[in-house]
Scaffold this motif. Sequence first.
Motif, mmCIF file in Angstrom:
data_model
loop_
_atom_site.group_PDB
_atom_site.id
_atom_site.type_symbol
_atom_site.label_atom_id
_atom_site.label_comp_id
_atom_site.label_asym_id
_atom_site.label_seq_id
_atom_site.Cartn_x
_atom_site.Cartn_y
_atom_site.Cartn_z
ATOM 1 N N MET A 11 -5.223 -7.869 -2.721
ATOM 2 C CA MET A 11 -4.272 -7.313 -1.763
ATOM 3 C C MET A 11 -4.954 -6.218 -0.953
ATOM 4 S SD MET A 11 -0.557 -5.465 -2.389
ATOM 5 C CE MET A 11 0.340 -6.964 -2.779
ATOM 6 N N ARG A 12 -4.833 -6.300 0.352
ATOM 7 C CA ARG A 12 -5.369 -5.274 1.252
ATOM 8 C C ARG A 12 -4.300 -4.187 1.431
ATOM 9 N NH1 ARG A 12 -6.019 -8.664 6.409
ATOM 10 N NH2 ARG A 12 -4.019 -9.359 5.567
ATOM 11 N N ILE A 13 -4.653 -2.969 1.059
ATOM 12 C CA ILE A 13 -3.706 -1.858 1.132
ATOM 13 C C ILE A 13 -4.254 -0.766 2.030
ATOM 14 C CG2 ILE A 13 -2.461 -0.090 -0.149
ATOM 15 C CD1 ILE A 13 -2.344 -1.808 -2.527
ATOM 16 N N GLY A 14 -3.400 -0.296 2.937
ATOM 17 C CA GLY A 14 -3.737 0.846 3.768
ATOM 18 C C GLY A 14 -2.937 2.054 3.327
ATOM 19 N N LEU A 15 -3.511 3.231 3.487
ATOM 20 C CA LEU A 15 -2.879 4.485 3.079
ATOM 21 C C LEU A 15 -2.380 5.227 4.304
ATOM 22 C CD1 LEU A 15 -2.210 6.725 1.021
ATOM 23 C CD2 LEU A 15 -4.588 7.505 1.225
ATOM 24 N N LEU A 16 -1.121 5.637 4.261
ATOM 25 C CA LEU A 16 -0.536 6.465 5.302
ATOM 26 C C LEU A 16 -0.363 7.869 4.736
ATOM 27 C CD1 LEU A 16 2.285 4.050 6.589
ATOM 28 C CD2 LEU A 16 -0.142 4.100 7.211
ATOM 29 N N GLY A 17 -1.140 8.823 5.247
ATOM 30 C CA GLY A 17 -1.059 10.184 4.752
ATOM 31 C C GLY A 17 -2.412 10.706 4.314
ATOM 32 N N THR A 18 -2.623 12.007 4.494
ATOM 33 C CA THR A 18 -3.928 12.602 4.192
ATOM 34 C C THR A 18 -3.817 13.943 3.471
ATOM 35 O OG1 THR A 18 -3.969 13.720 6.350
ATOM 36 C CG2 THR A 18 -4.970 11.517 6.237
ATOM 37 N N GLY A 19 -2.627 14.303 3.004
ATOM 38 C CA GLY A 19 -2.426 15.603 2.373
ATOM 39 C C GLY A 19 -2.985 15.681 0.968
ATOM 40 N N GLY A 30 -15.250 5.509 1.577
ATOM 41 C CA GLY A 30 -15.943 4.344 2.109
ATOM 42 C C GLY A 30 -15.042 3.339 2.786
ATOM 43 N N THR A 31 -14.028 3.818 3.459
ATOM 44 C CA THR A 31 -13.131 2.915 4.163
ATOM 45 C C THR A 31 -12.986 3.382 5.608
ATOM 46 O OG1 THR A 31 -11.003 1.763 4.024
ATOM 47 C CG2 THR A 31 -10.996 4.127 3.515
ATOM 48 N N ARG A 32 -12.077 2.778 6.343
ATOM 49 C CA ARG A 32 -11.944 3.012 7.783
ATOM 50 C C ARG A 32 -10.781 3.942 8.094
ATOM 51 N NH1 ARG A 32 -10.205 -1.761 12.112
ATOM 52 N NH2 ARG A 32 -9.698 -0.362 13.846
ATOM 53 N N ALA A 33 -10.963 4.802 9.064
ATOM 54 C CA ALA A 33 -9.874 5.628 9.577
ATOM 55 C C ALA A 33 -9.264 4.937 10.792
ATOM 56 C CB ALA A 33 -10.386 7.002 9.962
ATOM 57 N N TYR A 34 -7.948 4.917 10.827
ATOM 58 C CA TYR A 34 -7.218 4.303 11.937
ATOM 59 C C TYR A 34 -6.539 5.392 12.761
ATOM 60 C CZ TYR A 34 -7.623 -0.425 9.951
ATOM 61 O OH TYR A 34 -8.097 -1.638 9.481
ATOM 62 N N ASP A 35 -6.659 5.277 14.084
ATOM 63 C CA ASP A 35 -5.958 6.185 14.984
ATOM 64 C C ASP A 35 -4.544 5.701 15.267
ATOM 65 O OD1 ASP A 35 -8.199 7.845 15.239
ATOM 66 O OD2 ASP A 35 -8.995 6.646 16.902
ATOM 67 N N ASP A 36 -4.325 4.395 15.132
ATOM 68 C CA ASP A 36 -3.037 3.786 15.478
ATOM 69 C C ASP A 36 -2.438 3.136 14.232
ATOM 70 O OD1 ASP A 36 -0.906 2.689 16.993
ATOM 71 O OD2 ASP A 36 -1.999 0.804 17.147
ATOM 72 N N VAL A 37 -1.235 3.543 13.866
ATOM 73 C CA VAL A 37 -0.624 3.018 12.650
ATOM 74 C C VAL A 37 -0.367 1.517 12.751
ATOM 75 C CG1 VAL A 37 1.774 3.502 13.307
ATOM 76 C CG2 VAL A 37 1.125 3.503 10.894
ATOM 77 N N ASP A 38 -0.022 1.019 13.918
ATOM 78 C CA ASP A 38 0.230 -0.417 14.063
ATOM 79 C C ASP A 38 -1.044 -1.229 13.888
ATOM 80 O OD1 ASP A 38 3.067 -0.463 14.535
ATOM 81 O OD2 ASP A 38 2.656 0.480 16.452
ATOM 82 N N ALA A 39 -2.183 -0.666 14.279
ATOM 83 C CA ALA A 39 -3.453 -1.350 14.054
ATOM 84 C C ALA A 39 -3.736 -1.477 12.565
ATOM 85 C CB ALA A 39 -4.580 -0.590 14.751
ATOM 86 N N LEU A 40 -3.424 -0.433 11.810
ATOM 87 C CA LEU A 40 -3.585 -0.509 10.357
ATOM 88 C C LEU A 40 -2.640 -1.560 9.776
ATOM 89 C CD1 LEU A 40 -4.064 2.301 7.785
ATOM 90 C CD2 LEU A 40 -2.226 0.666 7.447
ATOM 91 N N LEU A 41 -1.382 -1.547 10.204
ATOM 92 C CA LEU A 41 -0.418 -2.520 9.686
ATOM 93 C C LEU A 41 -0.871 -3.949 9.945
ATOM 94 C CD1 LEU A 41 3.011 -0.881 10.647
ATOM 95 C CD2 LEU A 41 1.880 -0.902 8.416
ATOM 96 N N ALA A 42 -1.556 -4.165 11.042
ATOM 97 C CA ALA A 42 -2.012 -5.520 11.380
ATOM 98 C C ALA A 42 -3.124 -5.994 10.453
ATOM 99 C CB ALA A 42 -2.495 -5.555 12.827
#
Length: 298
Positions: free
Chosen positions: A1-9, A47-59
């Motif tokens: 499963m590919r999981i993206g993280l929303l949040g950096t706190g 070692g992963t990617r930072a996304y500037d756009d949340v919709d790009a991450l969701l895709a």
Amino acid sequence: MRIGLLGTGPWAQMVHAPALSGHDEVEFTGVWGRRADAAAELADRHGTRAYDDVDALLADVDAVAVALPPDVQAALAARAARAGRHLLLDKPLAATVAHGREVVEAAREAGVASVVFFTRRFHPGTDAWIAEQADRGGWFTARAEWLGSVFTTDSPFGASPWRREKGALWDVGPHALSVVLPVLGEVRRVTAAAHGPGDTAHVVLDHLGGASSTLTLSLTAPSAATGTTVELRGEAGVSTLPENSDGALPAYGRAVDALLDAARTGRPHPCDAAFALRVTEILAAADSLRGERTADLV
């Protein structure tokens, strides 16, 4: 499963990102945050990617893990669900019942799995204890104390604006309810809610089965007075939630496992968004009562 993280706190840095990057069955696809520099730093560390756009991450993902304040989480969780992404959320689900309901409805309509990280529910032995006490039944009352010192120490969470605004009721109240509700059952009414020292909240609940429970919740306790207790009293005598030395990081790994299982099988997890919505409804009801009925003696 590919999981993206929303949040950096702090919570994302201490728990979410390390657990996702170290999990054998998921691909930690990337990080999005409200501050691009923080997202880049956290992504680089794992070692992963930072996304500037949340919709790009969701895709690019199958699921999202969210480590954001509840008002921000709810809107993004509903958005992710509508995009067909599974949800690994934090508590509380939302800052209002209406926003929590939007998350639940979006997940239901999209047919995606959801798991909410009520930390203690993912510690070894907790669910076994809950199941045993629920099977016994005959409980007369329960007492839950969740006392922290977030606001009285140098905790990294002490500067959190939403915690400052909502206090212990909304921060640790969900943890207490996540243990009490499966044992005593549905709450019929919140019979009392009152302020204590600092952000301390005292809440009394009336359960459909006839039992009552009291919650004492605080983030402003003296550091020497902190701790967690859940005690049941009834026909079987007295039972206390076992202490746990397991940390949040391995517990979050088990929450990831739970999401994987729910997504594969289609079976809702006990700590899904619908359960978290019920918790939110109880919190909102308690919040509305605090300070409404007092009898001043001096």
